[in-house]
Design a protein around this motif. Sequence first.
Motif, PDB file in Angstrom:
ATOM      1  N   PHE A 133       0.836  -1.192   0.000  1.00 49.36           N
ATOM      2  CA  PHE A 133       0.000   0.000   0.000  1.00 49.36           C
ATOM      3  C   PHE A 133       0.872   1.243   0.000  1.00 49.36           C
ATOM      4  O   PHE A 133       2.029   1.209   0.435  1.00 49.36           O
ATOM      5  CB  PHE A 133      -0.890   0.023   1.244  1.00 49.36           C
ATOM      6  CG  PHE A 133      -1.914  -1.063   1.267  1.00 49.36           C
ATOM      7  CD1 PHE A 133      -3.046  -0.971   0.489  1.00 49.36           C
ATOM      8  CD2 PHE A 133      -1.747  -2.183   2.074  1.00 49.36           C
ATOM      9  CE1 PHE A 133      -4.006  -1.974   0.500  1.00 49.36           C
ATOM     10  CE2 PHE A 133      -2.697  -3.191   2.089  1.00 49.36           C
ATOM     11  CZ  PHE A 133      -3.826  -3.087   1.302  1.00 49.36           C
ATOM     12  N   SER A 134       0.295   2.330  -0.458  1.00 48.87           N
ATOM     13  CA  SER A 134       0.969   3.613  -0.320  1.00 48.87           C
ATOM     14  C   SER A 134       0.975   3.984   1.160  1.00 48.87           C
ATOM     15  O   SER A 134       0.278   3.369   1.968  1.00 48.87           O
ATOM     16  CB  SER A 134       0.212   4.673  -1.106  1.00 48.87           C
ATOM     17  OG  SER A 134      -1.066   4.849  -0.544  1.00 48.87           O
ATOM     18  N   PHE A 135       1.774   4.983   1.504  1.00 55.07           N
ATOM     19  CA  PHE A 135       1.882   5.326   2.916  1.00 55.07           C
ATOM     20  C   PHE A 135       0.521   5.556   3.547  1.00 55.07           C
ATOM     21  O   PHE A 135       0.161   4.915   4.533  1.00 55.07           O
ATOM     22  CB  PHE A 135       2.763   6.565   3.132  1.00 55.07           C
ATOM     23  CG  PHE A 135       2.750   7.031   4.556  1.00 55.07           C
ATOM     24  CD1 PHE A 135       3.518   6.375   5.519  1.00 55.07           C
ATOM     25  CD2 PHE A 135       1.951   8.091   4.955  1.00 55.07           C
ATOM     26  CE1 PHE A 135       3.497   6.771   6.847  1.00 55.07           C
ATOM     27  CE2 PHE A 135       1.921   8.491   6.293  1.00 55.07           C
ATOM     28  CZ  PHE A 135       2.688   7.830   7.227  1.00 55.07           C
ATOM     29  N   ILE A 136      -0.238   6.465   2.976  1.00 57.65           N
ATOM     30  CA  ILE A 136      -1.474   6.831   3.675  1.00 57.65           C
ATOM     31  C   ILE A 136      -2.476   5.677   3.725  1.00 57.65           C
ATOM     32  O   ILE A 136      -3.235   5.573   4.676  1.00 57.65           O
ATOM     33  CB  ILE A 136      -2.134   8.109   3.097  1.00 57.65           C
ATOM     34  CG1 ILE A 136      -2.511   7.960   1.641  1.00 57.65           C
ATOM     35  CG2 ILE A 136      -1.243   9.319   3.314  1.00 57.65           C
ATOM     36  CD1 ILE A 136      -3.242   9.190   1.108  1.00 57.65           C
ATOM     37  N   ASP A 137      -2.443   4.803   2.742  1.00 63.24           N
ATOM     38  CA  ASP A 137      -3.401   3.694   2.778  1.00 63.24           C
ATOM     39  C   ASP A 137      -3.002   2.602   3.750  1.00 63.24           C
ATOM     40  O   ASP A 137      -3.750   1.642   3.962  1.00 63.24           O
ATOM     41  CB  ASP A 137      -3.575   3.105   1.375  1.00 63.24           C
ATOM     42  CG  ASP A 137      -4.371   4.045   0.494  1.00 63.24           C
ATOM     43  OD1 ASP A 137      -5.217   4.778   1.032  1.00 63.24           O
ATOM     44  OD2 ASP A 137      -4.140   4.055  -0.728  1.00 63.24           O
ATOM     45  N   ASP A 138      -1.832   2.737   4.325  1.00 63.58           N
ATOM     46  CA  ASP A 138      -1.425   1.778   5.345  1.00 63.58           C
ATOM     47  C   ASP A 138      -1.180   2.471   6.681  1.00 63.58           C
ATOM     48  O   ASP A 138      -0.602   1.909   7.607  1.00 63.58           O
ATOM     49  CB  ASP A 138      -0.147   1.038   4.909  1.00 63.58           C
ATOM     50  CG  ASP A 138       0.100  -0.197   5.768  1.00 63.58           C
ATOM     51  OD1 ASP A 138      -0.872  -0.940   6.018  1.00 63.58           O
ATOM     52  OD2 ASP A 138       1.245  -0.399   6.210  1.00 63.58           O
ATOM     53  N   TYR A 139      -1.631   3.707   6.753  1.00 64.05           N
ATOM     54  CA  TYR A 139      -1.376   4.502   7.955  1.00 64.05           C
ATOM     55  C   TYR A 139      -2.680   4.617   8.727  1.00 64.05           C
ATOM     56  O   TYR A 139      -3.654   5.204   8.259  1.00 64.05           O
ATOM     57  CB  TYR A 139      -0.848   5.883   7.546  1.00 64.05           C
ATOM     58  CG  TYR A 139      -0.473   6.782   8.691  1.00 64.05           C
ATOM     59  CD1 TYR A 139       0.383   6.356   9.703  1.00 64.05           C
ATOM     60  CD2 TYR A 139      -0.967   8.078   8.746  1.00 64.05           C
ATOM     61  CE1 TYR A 139       0.725   7.197  10.748  1.00 64.05           C
ATOM     62  CE2 TYR A 139      -0.617   8.931   9.783  1.00 64.05           C
ATOM     63  CZ  TYR A 139       0.223   8.483  10.783  1.00 64.05           C
ATOM     64  OH  TYR A 139       0.561   9.317  11.814  1.00 64.05           O
ATOM     65  N   LEU A 140      -2.677   4.044   9.921  1.00 67.05           N
ATOM     66  CA  LEU A 140      -3.922   3.943  10.686  1.00 67.05           C
ATOM     67  C   LEU A 140      -4.610   5.295  10.882  1.00 67.05           C
ATOM     68  O   LEU A 140      -5.823   5.413  10.690  1.00 67.05           O
ATOM     69  CB  LEU A 140      -3.633   3.311  12.053  1.00 67.05           C
ATOM     70  CG  LEU A 140      -4.844   3.140  12.967  1.00 67.05           C
ATOM     71  CD1 LEU A 140      -5.867   2.201  12.354  1.00 67.05           C
ATOM     72  CD2 LEU A 140      -4.420   2.646  14.353  1.00 67.05           C
ATOM     73  N   TYR A 152      -4.594   7.883   9.094  1.00 66.95           N
ATOM     74  CA  TYR A 152      -5.271   8.350   7.891  1.00 66.95           C
ATOM     75  C   TYR A 152      -6.523   7.540   7.600  1.00 66.95           C
ATOM     76  O   TYR A 152      -7.569   8.094   7.240  1.00 66.95           O
ATOM     77  CB  TYR A 152      -4.335   8.292   6.677  1.00 66.95           C
ATOM     78  CG  TYR A 152      -5.008   8.816   5.436  1.00 66.95           C
ATOM     79  CD1 TYR A 152      -5.172  10.185   5.248  1.00 66.95           C
ATOM     80  CD2 TYR A 152      -5.519   7.956   4.471  1.00 66.95           C
ATOM     81  CE1 TYR A 152      -5.813  10.684   4.130  1.00 66.95           C
ATOM     82  CE2 TYR A 152      -6.168   8.451   3.353  1.00 66.95           C
ATOM     83  CZ  TYR A 152      -6.315   9.807   3.187  1.00 66.95           C
ATOM     84  OH  TYR A 152      -6.965  10.296   2.088  1.00 66.95           O
TER      85      TYR A 152
END
Lengths: 145, 145
Positions: free
Chosen positions: A5-12, A14
Motif C-alpha cells: 500500500f501507499s503510505f497513507i493507505d497503510d497509515y492507521l 489516515y
Amino acid sequence: MPKSFSFIDDYLAYLLARSSYLVSEQFHHQIQIQGWSVNYWRILASLSDEDGLTLTQLNQRVLFKQPTLSKLIVKMEQEKLLIRHKDETDKRAIKITISPQGRTLVADLLAQAKAHENTVLADYSQKQQQLLKGMLRRLVLHLQE
Amino acid sequence: MPKSFSFIDDYLAYLLARSSYLVSEQFHHQIQIQGWSVNYWRILASLSDEDGLTLTQLNQRVLFKQPTLSKLIVKMEQEKLLIRHKDETDKRAIKITISPQGRTLVADLLAQAKAHENTVLADYSQKQQQLLKGMLRRLVLHLQE
DNA sequence: AGTAGTTGTATTCATTTTCATATAAAAATG
DNA sequence: CATTTTTATATGAAAATGAATACAACTACT
C-alpha cells in the motif's frame, strides 16, 4: 506476496480520519440543510446519553478545545437549547443540561442519525457491524488509558 | 443478553471520530512542538505518495475545504516547501509538487509517524493490525462509491 | 489555617477557516 | 461553432477557532 500500500493507505491515522470523514459527510450535510450546525449536533448527541455533565466532561466527549466549547454552550443557552447550572458542590464548574426544546431537537436528530447509519452499514451483516464497532471500541479504550 | 451501549458508544460515526482523534492526538502535539502545523503534515504526507497532484486531487486526500487548501498551498509555496506549476493540458489547474526542502521535512515526519503508529499499535499482533486496517480500508472503499 | 499547586471556566486577540462569489477554462449541448 | 453548463482555482468579508491568559475555587501539604 503481501499487497503493498501507499503510505497513507497503510497509515492507521489516515484510515481513521478518512473513514470518519466519509461516514459523517452526508449526515452533516443533511443537518446543515435543516439549518443546524454540526457542532450543535455533536454537543446535543453527547448530552443525550448523560445529561448534566460539566463543561470539562462534555468536552471530553465532543473533542473540541475548551474555549470553543465554552462559547458554543453560551450560544446554545441563548437559543434555549441548553441550560447552564451552577454546580453547588464545585462552584467553579457549570453543569449543562438539555432544555425541553433541545430534547425535541435531539430526539429528531438521533433518529435521523440512526437511519443514516443504517444506510451506511446496509451491506454489513449484524455480525460484521459488531466486529467493526467492537474493534473501534477496543481501540478507544486502549488509547484513553 | 447483548451488552447495551449508550448512543454514542454504539454510533459508528462517533467511534470513528473518537478513535481518529485519540490516535492522532499525541502525534499532532509532537508535530506542533517542532514548530510545524498539522495541516502541513497532512498535505505533505498526501503528496509523499503521489507527487504532482492538482489542488482538487490533493483536496480529496486531505479533506479540507477548497479555499482552505488554496491558501495553505500558497503559504507553503512561499515557505519553499511546495511548488505550484501550471498544468499545460488544463490551464485552469495547478499541479503541486514537493520541493527538495519539503522532501527532507516529509521524510523526517513520515518516519516519526510510523514510529508513533508502532507505539499506538504495540499491543496489537500483526494479524490484528491487518484486520483493523483491512476493515477500515473496506469501509473507505465502500463509502467513496 | 496558610501557602503552593491544580483545576474549571471565561475572555481576549491574532490567526484560520469558510461562505459566497468571481474568473477563467473546459466540456457539453443544440 | 455559439451557447450553456460544469469544473478548477482564487479571493474578500465574515465567522469560527485556539493559544495565551486571567481568575476564582478547589486540593494538598506543611
